[in-house]
Design a protein around this motif. Structure first.
Motif: not given
Length: 188
Positions: A140-144, A130-131, A1-2
């Motif tokens: 959401n909480d998955r890294r792009l 978000w960044a 989770m980020a």
């Protein structure tokens, strides 16, 4: 989770608070009052209400930060680092007003002239982009991640058509033609 910073959390909270009314207005869009700012450029009561909610929420959290608002005003920062929120409370107004469920709330934080964090929330799909500078970008909480495509010809492009206000259509069409010529499956 980020792990989200306090600034991201504040922006998310403001976006979520504005979302409730936006979704209500979207479901009753035929009742919405709309004004025309210019050719193909509209502002609705939904824009205005969402902007007020977001500003109130962000002011409560960071009272000295300034604002650059999509619907008009600029409020000077009293913060020593000249931090300010940049807000588009209803990004995709034309879609919204036509009942197309593709619009978002966009909020960024600028510090000393540089964007350091941002949130884009798409309420109809519950997608939070978000960044933060130095941390990467997330859905959401998955890294792009950046695509592994190396050639322009193997890429997918999407664009919007610019409104009449302030748009250089000749320049836009020239750019679009260059991309299409290089990437279209039909070659000249």
């Amino acid at each position: 989770m980020a792990s989200r910073s306090p600034a991201i959390n504040v922006m998310v909270k403001a976006a979520m608070k504005a979302t409730r009314q936006l979704l209500h207005d979207f479901n009753e869009v035929e009742q919405l009052q709309v004004s025309k700012k210019g050719p193909a450029d509209f502002v609705s009561n939904a824009d205005i209400a969402a902007e007020k909610t977001i500003v109130d929420e962000l002011k409560y959290a960071r009272r000295d930060y300034g604002f650059l608002l999509e619907e008009g005003n600029e409020i000077e920062s009293k913060d020593e680092l000249k931090r300010r929120w940049i807000i588009d409370p209803l990004d995709g107004t034309t879609n919204f007003l036509h009942g197309i469920p593709h619009f978002a709330i966009s909020i960024a934080l600028e510090e000393a002239g540089e964007i350091v964090s941002a949130v884009i929330y798409e309420p109809t799909r519950d997608e939070l982009f978000w960044a933060e500078k130095g941390k990467g970008a997330f859905l959401n909480d998955r890294r792009l991640r950046v695509s592994a495509r190396r050639n322009l010809e193997d890429s997918v492009f999407a664009t919007g058509i610019p409104t009449l206000r302030g748009a250089d259509h000749a320049f836009y069409l020239k750019q679009l033609e260059a991309v299409m010529t290089r990437c279209s499956s039909v070659r000249r």
